[in-house]
Design a protein around this motif. Structure first.
Motif, PDB file in Angstrom:
ATOM      1  N   ILE A 225       0.830  -1.209   0.000  1.00 38.14           N
ATOM      2  CA  ILE A 225       0.000   0.000   0.000  1.00 38.14           C
ATOM      3  C   ILE A 225       0.866   1.262   0.000  1.00 38.14           C
ATOM      4  CG2 ILE A 225      -1.722   1.341   1.283  1.00 38.14           C
ATOM      5  CD1 ILE A 225      -2.930  -1.011  -0.235  1.00 38.14           C
TER       6      ILE A 225
ATOM      7  N   ILE B  89       0.715   4.040  -3.042  1.00 39.39           N
ATOM      8  CA  ILE B  89       0.378   5.448  -2.784  1.00 39.39           C
ATOM      9  C   ILE B  89       1.418   6.370  -3.406  1.00 39.39           C
ATOM     10  CG2 ILE B  89       0.215   7.188  -0.953  1.00 39.39           C
ATOM     11  CD1 ILE B  89      -1.221   4.982   0.728  1.00 39.39           C
TER      12      ILE B  89
ATOM     13  N   SER C 297      -3.876   8.669  -1.947  1.00 46.88           N
ATOM     14  CA  SER C 297      -4.184   7.602  -0.991  1.00 46.88           C
ATOM     15  C   SER C 297      -5.338   6.733  -1.482  1.00 46.88           C
ATOM     16  CB  SER C 297      -4.517   8.195   0.380  1.00 46.88           C
ATOM     17  OG  SER C 297      -5.613   9.081   0.273  1.00 46.88           O
ATOM     18  N   GLU C 298      -5.915   7.110  -2.612  1.00 49.37           N
ATOM     19  CA  GLU C 298      -7.048   6.370  -3.163  1.00 49.37           C
ATOM     20  C   GLU C 298      -6.561   5.246  -4.069  1.00 49.37           C
ATOM     21  OE1 GLU C 298      -9.947   9.054  -4.807  1.00 49.37           O
ATOM     22  OE2 GLU C 298      -9.717  10.402  -3.110  1.00 49.37           O
TER      23      GLU C 298
ATOM     24  N   SER D 293      -5.199  -2.245   5.077  1.00 49.27           N
ATOM     25  CA  SER D 293      -5.077  -1.363   3.910  1.00 49.27           C
ATOM     26  C   SER D 293      -5.797  -0.048   4.162  1.00 49.27           C
ATOM     27  CB  SER D 293      -5.673  -2.035   2.663  1.00 49.27           C
ATOM     28  OG  SER D 293      -4.990  -3.207   2.323  1.00 49.27           O
ATOM     29  N   ASP D 294      -7.022  -0.139   4.653  1.00 52.48           N
ATOM     30  CA  ASP D 294      -7.811   1.068   4.905  1.00 52.48           C
ATOM     31  C   ASP D 294      -7.194   1.940   5.992  1.00 52.48           C
ATOM     32  OD1 ASP D 294      -9.571   0.354   2.908  1.00 52.48           O
ATOM     33  OD2 ASP D 294     -11.118  -0.396   4.284  1.00 52.48           O
TER      34      ASP D 294
ATOM     35  N   LYS E  40      -4.328   3.831   4.347  1.00 54.70           N
ATOM     36  CA  LYS E  40      -4.855   4.860   3.447  1.00 54.70           C
ATOM     37  C   LYS E  40      -5.475   6.015   4.227  1.00 54.70           C
ATOM     38  CE  LYS E  40      -7.547   2.404   0.816  1.00 54.70           C
ATOM     39  NZ  LYS E  40      -8.346   1.892  -0.298  1.00 54.70           N
TER      40      LYS E  40
ATOM     41  N   THR F 137      -4.151   9.820   4.168  1.00 52.06           N
ATOM     42  CA  THR F 137      -5.082  10.893   3.825  1.00 52.06           C
ATOM     43  C   THR F 137      -4.980  12.024   4.845  1.00 52.06           C
ATOM     44  OG1 THR F 137      -6.596   9.380   2.706  1.00 52.06           O
ATOM     45  CG2 THR F 137      -7.520  11.467   3.459  1.00 52.06           C
TER      46      THR F 137
END
Length: 125
Positions: free
Chosen positions: A86, A90, A96-97, A108-109, A112, A116
């Protein structure tokens, strides 16, 4: 009478073109001088599967230079790909999307979301 209308139209068109060019040159100049990001290193955390995932993101004025995982308590082997890939995605995408890693969506989230937050910090005036 037709000549007067034509002259008036041409004068207004010239004023609009000149004004637009002036406005756009001013905008591009301010973007060039200030850049997209405030250069520096920013940190943030977000809730992962095993607790907070803390990241460090380095910026120059135009780009994301690096994303580093500083701290995490995620499940080994399950989250390893997300923790490795990830940040690379990025930096490559400059956002970050990016897509999450299957079977490590929560990790992962978290990465991100933390990145962000760093982007938000780096873009505030």
């Amino acid at each position: 009478k037709q000549v007067m209308k034509a002259m008036k139209f041409l004068s207004m068109a010239a004023i609009c073109i000149f004004g637009s060019a002036l406005l756009l040159s001013g905008c591009s100049e301010s973007v060039k001088s200030s850049g997209v990001y405030q250069p520096g290193t920013y940190t943030a955390s977000a809730e992962g599967y095993g607790g907070d995932v803390t990241v460090e993101v380095k910026f120059d004025s135009e780009s994301i230079l690096s994303v580093t995982i500083l701290d995490q308590n995620e499940t080994e082997r399950v989250s390893d790909r997300a923790l490795e890939e990830i940040p690379e995605r990025i930096v490559e995408a400059q956002t970050s999307e990016v897509d999450a890693i299957t079977s490590a969506t929560v990790t992962s989230d978290a990465i991100k979301t933390a990145v962000t937050d760093c982007i938000r910090q780096a873009t505030q005036e």
